[in-house]
Structure formats: structure tokens, C-alpha cells
Design an enzyme around this catalytic site. Structure first.
Site, PDB file in Angstrom:
ATOM      1  N   HIS A 438      39.188  31.862  -8.518  1.00 10.64           N
ATOM      2  CA  HIS A 438      40.173  30.865  -8.095  1.00 10.64           C
ATOM      3  C   HIS A 438      41.581  31.417  -8.290  1.00 10.64           C
ATOM      4  O   HIS A 438      42.135  31.384  -9.386  1.00 10.64           O
ATOM      5  CB  HIS A 438      39.967  29.573  -8.899  1.00 10.64           C
ATOM      6  CG  HIS A 438      40.843  28.460  -8.440  1.00 10.64           C
ATOM      7  ND1 HIS A 438      41.322  27.492  -9.282  1.00 10.64           N
ATOM      8  CD2 HIS A 438      41.353  28.174  -7.217  1.00 10.64           C
ATOM      9  CE1 HIS A 438      42.076  26.654  -8.599  1.00 10.64           C
ATOM     10  NE2 HIS A 438      42.113  27.052  -7.351  1.00 10.64           N
ATOM     11  N   GLU A 450      41.257  32.050 -12.263  1.00 10.34           N
ATOM     12  CA  GLU A 450      40.123  31.444 -12.959  1.00 10.34           C
ATOM     13  C   GLU A 450      38.846  32.099 -12.431  1.00 10.34           C
ATOM     14  O   GLU A 450      38.600  32.093 -11.221  1.00 10.34           O
ATOM     15  CB  GLU A 450      40.083  29.934 -12.701  1.00 10.34           C
ATOM     16  CG  GLU A 450      41.151  29.167 -13.462  1.00 10.34           C
ATOM     17  CD  GLU A 450      41.143  27.669 -13.153  1.00 10.34           C
ATOM     18  OE1 GLU A 450      41.108  26.868 -14.090  1.00 10.34           O
ATOM     19  OE2 GLU A 450      41.166  27.304 -11.968  1.00 10.34           O
ATOM     20  N   ASN A 488      43.649  22.578 -12.314  1.00  6.80           N
ATOM     21  CA  ASN A 488      43.831  21.393 -11.476  1.00  6.80           C
ATOM     22  C   ASN A 488      43.384  20.145 -12.214  1.00  6.80           C
ATOM     23  O   ASN A 488      43.957  19.076 -12.075  1.00  6.80           O
ATOM     24  CB  ASN A 488      43.050  21.538 -10.173  1.00  6.80           C
ATOM     25  CG  ASN A 488      43.762  22.479  -9.220  1.00  6.80           C
ATOM     26  OD1 ASN A 488      44.962  22.704  -9.362  1.00  6.80           O
ATOM     27  ND2 ASN A 488      43.048  23.032  -8.276  1.00  6.80           N
TER      28      ASN A 488
END
Ligand code: NAI
Length: 672
Positions: A438, A450, A488
Site C-alpha cells: 500500500h 504498508e 486510513n
């Protein structure tokens, strides 16, 4: 004649020049420790008794001279007295160097930072190798302190107040040529002339460089009171004294004591002892060590990936491909049509122009970046990175299509920001090869990636993804495949709480002000507007369902009205020239403490939940994620809008300090 004291070795040649070489044992980089300083002084005491023409101090490490003092010795620092003893030891060593009865010279290559440059400044001459790898600087301010081994005093004396303050307050590093122009070194020469330049200086013994009259003027006792408030105003624009006292302390040191070197040394030591035992420096050192930990999670050398095939040349895929090619990977880039690949190549051109001044490197990166609209190269790839639309069915269809053509040992990495890997893996024959990588937007600026482990992901796939992340010079953060992963998930409840507050009637300006007063570089409403309300809504919808929270109607309303934030000119705020117009709030009672609590508690609680649910393995990794992802994205969005890199760094540091001071570090490090 030669003599060795563990980390240092000494040779005296036939010209009666002593060559003292630092090659720290069991370490790839030279850093200054108490023991190294003690050995140094022992060598100097010995040398002072010899009839020498001069002394050259150099490094035996390929990567550089000395990278600074050993940061690990800074934390935890038990007391101010302990800190003062350590600093005094360094000061005394460099004072001893300065008063040797023969000329001294620092022969510099690679990193010459912090304590390393302070040592060099105590020499009569400095010669540096003129190439890309040589960087000189006094970056202590980034660790919440300032030079303490006499460097503040010597930099001010050598460069004049303004230039020295600029170097130390920004913590920036300079090349050998820039250092020569600044007056920091005597010569910048190519490798082959290094030794002869050193010998010539020691033979000819020209008078050492001093600050020019115009440079000295800024140190004058009548000029300093005029300049200091101007500099203070500049510092105040970037950092608050309660969050970040070091620049204020440094300015004060110069302002009050610049014309009394001995007094300046004494106050320098006391000031650094005070700063280094304070929360800000201790936290910033911790941030530094966390970064080292992330770097140590995998080795670039273990990366087996040579050819990356990226599918989806949009905002993310296009930039990931360009970055990988610049980092030395062979990259094929696939999308539905050649027209969709073209904009990514345009952005790659901008990136390459910015990142490298060497046309050969740029040409080599272009040679490695291959547009591949039909996806023919997928069969040759070691790693496929999928960055297509955020839609489970579309992604699954793609996996079914490509898997039969993949090599048996090829990995698939998805850049999904919200879909758990378990929802994608059923499309694969071999789900153990699926891992998440990510990346964050913009790829070239966001260091963290990530690395997502799904329930079926193999250990080998995770390890390779981590090593790949290091090979392209990013920091891997291992996380489990839960909704929103770490960043997030933590950021979204905080943003949604801000939207709820606004819906309840609290003016957006006040919500943002509460967050900024707390120490965030930008408020959550302004952040949402600049990220794009449609993007926020999309992620919020996915996460809200999974985290049992509501998507505020207001967000839906604004998006349906086409008010998407900065990019459409209006969102919560009206935007002009990339700046939000923040109306003065109508008078009314809005309990401020409550506002801050409601915002920040959402963030802390979610961080805490991530720890409990083992989204990250331990408290340090949570802190690293919070600092490098959440804070970086907040700071970056602001910086991208308004300013260049320097301010971004300052804000990042400021926010990092705030957020850890404020409790995220405590959330992560205290026992439940
Ligand atoms: P985008 O919409 O800019 O680009 C997606 C690209 O994929 C388009 O060019 C489209 O033509 C292409 N595509 C779609 N289906 C395809 C297929 N079957 N074969 C080949 N190409 C196909 O999307 P963006 O923003 O780059 O996002 C991509 C992924 O990255 C998503 O999973 C998103 O969640 C994730 N992500 C996005 C971030 C962002 O800030 N935009 C940040 C982090 C992750």
C-alpha cells in the site's frame, strides 16, 4: 611508524605528517561515542609530543567521514548532569585538537555531519572530495538539539552569524562545492587530488580561513539585536517554542554570546544538556530510531525482484512504475489503452528531471520503463503490482486473467487502500502469492509503504515484499489485512468526527483551529478539502461499514453538489489560488477543550484498537506508522499546497513532536 587504539589507527609518514584514521569497529558507519572520543584524545596527547609537520584526520569507511554522534547514547539520558558530562567531553576533545602545536586538516568524503563536522571545524583546514556522495551539515536541529561540541561557536566564527544560523536552523546538508562557496571548507577536489591537496596545505601552511568582514558584521553586538527578532519571526512561522525549543535556544545562544567564544561554549553545553533531556529531543531521537528499525526490517540485498510489471497506469500505478524504474528495476507498465499510459510517462519525465541532474541516470531510467498496453511482459515479471480501480470484482477478474500467464514463483501485490486481501484472494489458484503493497500518494514523496499480510499470504511473499520495499528505498511497515490497514483506519474516524462537529454547527474554522492549537500542522476540515471530499467519501463508505460508524450525511451532500474541496474550488471552504477562505466564526460558545478531545480521542482510540487487534505487531511499529504515515500525510498535503520541501520537513517534525508529546507515543508505549 604506526599505532592502533581499537577504532583509530595512526601512521606517521616520511614527511612527518600524521594520518589518523577512524574506522569504527563492528559498524558500517563512523559515529562518535564516548570511547571513540577518549581514544581520540589519547592519540592527540601522544601526537602533541612529536615533531610533526601536520595531522590529517580521515575515515577508513567507504560511506563517509563521520555521520555524527552516536544517537543511541542520547536516549534515555538519565539527567541533565549526565548529558553535560558527555557534551563537555566532546568539547574538550575538539578544544584539544584546536590547540595542537602543528596544523591539522580534516580529509572529508561522504557523510560529514553533526559531531563529524564539528570535529572538522576544530581543524585548521578542511578538504572534501568533490562528488555526489559528499554531504556536510549540522543537522542536530532535526533531533531537537543544536551543535554541542563547540560547533555552534565555530560555525558562527567561521561563517558569520547569518550563514551559520541558516545552516544550523535548517539542518540542511550541502555538497562539497556548496561548502566551498559557503566558506565551510578550503578545497573541494576530485578523489585523485585529495591527498596532494592535503599535503600542499600542510606544507604551505596558509593562514586559516576566517569569516569575511561582511560576514563578521552580522556577529557585531550592535547588529545582532536587529537581526535576532527577524530570525525569531521566521522560526515562529514554522515551530512553536513549547513544541520545538531547539531553534529558539540556538538563536538565543548566538544573540547573547556570539562575541565571547568561551562563554558561548559554556552556554552551548548547558543549552544542549537542557534540550537533550527534554521531551522534544527524546521523542525526535525516538522517531529517528524507529526509522532505523523500519529500515532494519528487511535488507535490499535480499530482494529477488528485478522485473516489476505494474497494471493500472493511473495516479498510483503510473507513479509507482516511474519510481521503481528510477530505483533500478526493469518495469513494464500496463493499462487498458496506450492513451491511459501516456500521462504517467509525462509525470515520470517531471519526476526524473526533479530527482536527477545526471542525464545518463535519467536515460537509464527511461530505458528500464517499458509501456506495455497489452500486458505481454507479465509472463516475465518477478512481481506484478496491481493498481487498478478500487473494485473487488474488477480486481478479481484481472487476477483470473493474469495468473495462468505468471511465472510459478511470481508475486502479486495489490495497492488496494481498503479491500482486505481475503476478499481478493479467492480469485487466485495460489493465494499465498498475494500480498499488499500500500503506497501513498504522492509515491515519490511518501516514504512509507504498508506491507499487508493476508491470512493466506506466505511468509516468503511478505519477506520479498519487504525486501523489495527497501530495494526501492521506501520504509516497509508490516500490517495485517484489516479494513483500512493502519493509516486510513486511524485517520478516517478523526476526519469523520470533524465533519460531525461541523454538522452540529461548530464553524469549520474553529474545528481546524482547535486541531492546529493542539499542534497539528493543518486542521481536519482543511485536510479533507485538500485530499478531496469524493476520495474521503469513498474510503469512508468502505471503512464506516467495517468499523461500525456512520458516514456523515453532510459529506454525501457536498459531494453530490459537486463540492469536492480544493480541486473543485469549493468544499467545506471556498478555495482561491489553492488557499481556503476561512470565514471569521460568528460569536457563540464552542467549548474548545471538548473540541480537541473529541477530535484527538478518535485518533488515539483507533490507534489503541489497532494495537489490540494486532494490525501492527508492537507498540513501536504503531508509533512508527502513526508518525510516518498519518503525520506525514497531514503535513504533506499542506506542504504540497503551499510550500517547498524545507517547510514540509519542519512541519512534519513539528507535528511528529506534537503528536507524540500529546499522547500517541504514550498510547503506544504505556501498558493498557
Ligand atoms: P486511477 O483511477 O487513477 O487509475 C486506475 C487505472 O487502472 C486507470 O488508468 C484504469 O484505466 C486502469 N485499469 C482499470 N482496470 C484495468 C484493467 N483491468 N487492466 C488494466 N488497467 C486497468 O486509480 P488510482 O487512484 O491510481 O488507484 C489505484 C489503486 O490504488 C486503487 O486500488 C486505490 O484504492 C489505490 N490507492 C489509491 C490512492 C490514491 O491516493 N489515489 C492511495 C493509495 C492507494
Amino acid at each position: 611508524m604506526s599505532n592502533t587504539l581499537a577504532d583509530w589507527s595512526l601512521d606517521v609518514d616520511a614527511d612527518e605528517i600524521a594520518w589518523l584514521t577512524l574506522d569504527k569497529l563492528d559498524s558500517s558507519t563512523n559515529v562518535l561515542t564516548e570511547s571513540i572520543l577518549d581514544q581520540f584524545v589519547a592519540h592527540l596527547d601522544h601526537l602533541a609530543r612529536l615533531p610533526l609537520r601536520g595531522l590529517v584526520i580521515r575515515s577508513g569507511k567507504g560511506n563517509g567521514f563521520i555521520a555524527g554522534a552516536d544517537v543511541r547514547a542520547f536516549t534515555p539520558m538519565a539527567s541533565r548532569e549526565q548529558a553535560l558530562t558527555l557534551i563537555r567531553r566532546g568539547q574538550r576533545a575538539f578544544d584539544r585538537l584546536e590547540v595542537l602545536p602543528f596544523p591539522t586538516l580534516a580529509l572529508i568524503h561522504g557523510f560529514c555531519l553533526g559531531g563529524g563536522l564539528e570535529l572538522a571545524l576544530a581543524c585548521r583546514y578542511r578538504v572534501a572530495r568533490d562528488d555526489e556522495a559528499t554531504r556536510l551539515g549540522l543537522p542536530e536541529i532535526r533531533l531537537g538539539i543544536h551543535p554541542g561540541f563547540g560547533g555552534s561557536m565555530r560555525a558562527v566564527r567561521l561563517l558569520g552569524g547569518l550563514k551559520a544560523m541558516d545552516l544550523m536552523l535548517t539542518g540542511r546538508t550541502v555538497s562539497a562545492r556548496q561548502a566551498k562557496r559557503l566558506g565551510l571548507i578550503d578545497h573541494a577536489v576530485p578523489e585523485r587530488h585529495l591527498h596532494s591537496a592535503a599535503r600542499t596545505l600542510l606544507h604551505d601552511r596558509p593562514s586559516p580561513r576566517h569569516a569575511r568582514r561582511s560576514e563578521r558584521l552580522s556577529n557585531h553586538r550592535l547588529v545582532r539585536p536587529l537581526l535576532a527578532p527577524l530570525l525569531q519571526r521566521k522560526i515562529a512561522q514554522q515551530a512553536r517554542p513549547d513544541h520545538y525549543p531547539a531553534p529558539y535556544a540556538l538563536l538565543n545562544l548566538w544573540h547573547r554570546h556570539a562575541d565571547d567564544p568561551q562563554r558561548m561554549l559554556d552556554v552551548e553545553a548547558a543549552s544542549v544538556a537542557e534540550l537533550i533531556t527534554g521531551a522534544t529531543a527524546q521523542n525526535l531521537v525516538r522517531v529517528f530510531l524507529l526509522q532505523e528499525r523500519l529500515k532494519g526490517l528487511a535488507r535490499a540485498a535480499d530482494c529477488q525482484v528485478k522485473h516489476v510489471h505494474v497494471i493500472g497506469a493511473g495516479v498510483m500505478g503510473g507513479d509507482i512504475a516511474a519510481w521503481c524504474a528510477l530505483s533500478g528495476m526493469t518495469v513494464s507498465l500496463q493499462d487498458q489503452t496506450p492513451e491511459r499510459i501516456a500521462p504517467a510517462l509525462g509525470r515520470a519525465a517531471t519526476l526524473y528531471a526533479r530527482k536527477s541532474k545526471d542525464p545518463r541516470k535519467v536515460t537509464a531510467a527511461w530505458d528500464r520503463l517499458i509501456p506495455d498496453p497489452r500486458g505481454r511482459a507479465v509472463a516475465r515479471a518477478d512481481l506484478v503490482i496491481e493498481a487498478i480501480f478500487e473494485d473487488k470484482d474488477v480486481k478479481q477478474a484481472l487476477y483470473r486473467d493474469i495468473e495462468p500467464r505468471l511465472r510459478a514463483d511470481a508475486l502479486i501485490a495489490t495497492n488496494t487502500s481498503s479491500i482486505p486481501l481475503e476478499h481478493l484472494a479467492p480469485a487466485l489458484e495460489h493465494p499465498q502469492r498475494l500480498v499488499g503493497l500500500h503506497f501513498f500518494n504522492p509515491v515519490a514523496k511518501m516514504q512509507l509503504v504498508e506491507v499487508v499480510r493476508g491470512q493466506l499470504t506466505s511468509e516468503l511473499a511478505v519477506q520479498q515484499a519487504m525486501a523489495f520495499t527497501r530495494a526501492i528505498d521506501r520504509l516497509p511497515l508490516p500490517v495485517t489485512s484489516t479494513p483500512g490497514f493502519l493509516v486510513n483506519r486511524v485517520l478516517m474516524p478523526y476526519l469523520l468526527e470533524a465533519v460531525s462537529l461541523e454538522t452540529e454547527g461548530v464553524p469549520a474554522t474553529l474545528i481546524d483551529r482547535a486541531a492546529v492549537d493542539f499542534g497539528m500542522p493543518v486542521g481536519p476540515i482543511e485536510l479533507a478539502d485538500s485530499v478531496g471530499l469524493d476520495v474521503c467519501l469513498h474510503v469512508a463508505r468502505i471503512l464506516a461499514a467495517q468499523l461500525h460508524t456512520e458516514v456523515p450525511e453532510r459529506l454525501e451532500e457536498l459531494v453530490s453538489e459537486g463540492r469536492l474541496g480544493r480541486k473543485s474550488g469549493a468544499g467545506f471552504y471556498h478555495w482561491r489560488k489553492d488557499r481556503p477562505h476561512k470565514p471569521r466564526p460568528a460569536s457563540g460558545h464552542y467549548p474548545f477543550a471538548d473540541l480537541t478531545d473529541r477530535l484527538m480521542m478518535r485518533l488515539f482510540n483507533e490507534a489503541r484498537a489497532c494495537l489490540r487487534e494486532e494490525v501492527v505487531a508492537d507498540r513501536d511499529l504503531l508509533d512508527a506508522g502513526m508518525i510516518f504515515l498519518t503525520v506525514a500525510s497531514i503535513a504533506l498535503s499542506l506542504a504540497l499546497m503551499r510550500t517547498g520541501g524545507a517547510q514540509y520537513l519542519a512541519q512534519l517534525v513539528n507535528a511528529a513532536v506534537t503528536i507524540i508529546n500529546a499522547g500517541v507515543g504514550i498510547v503506544a508505549t504505556s501498558d493498557p
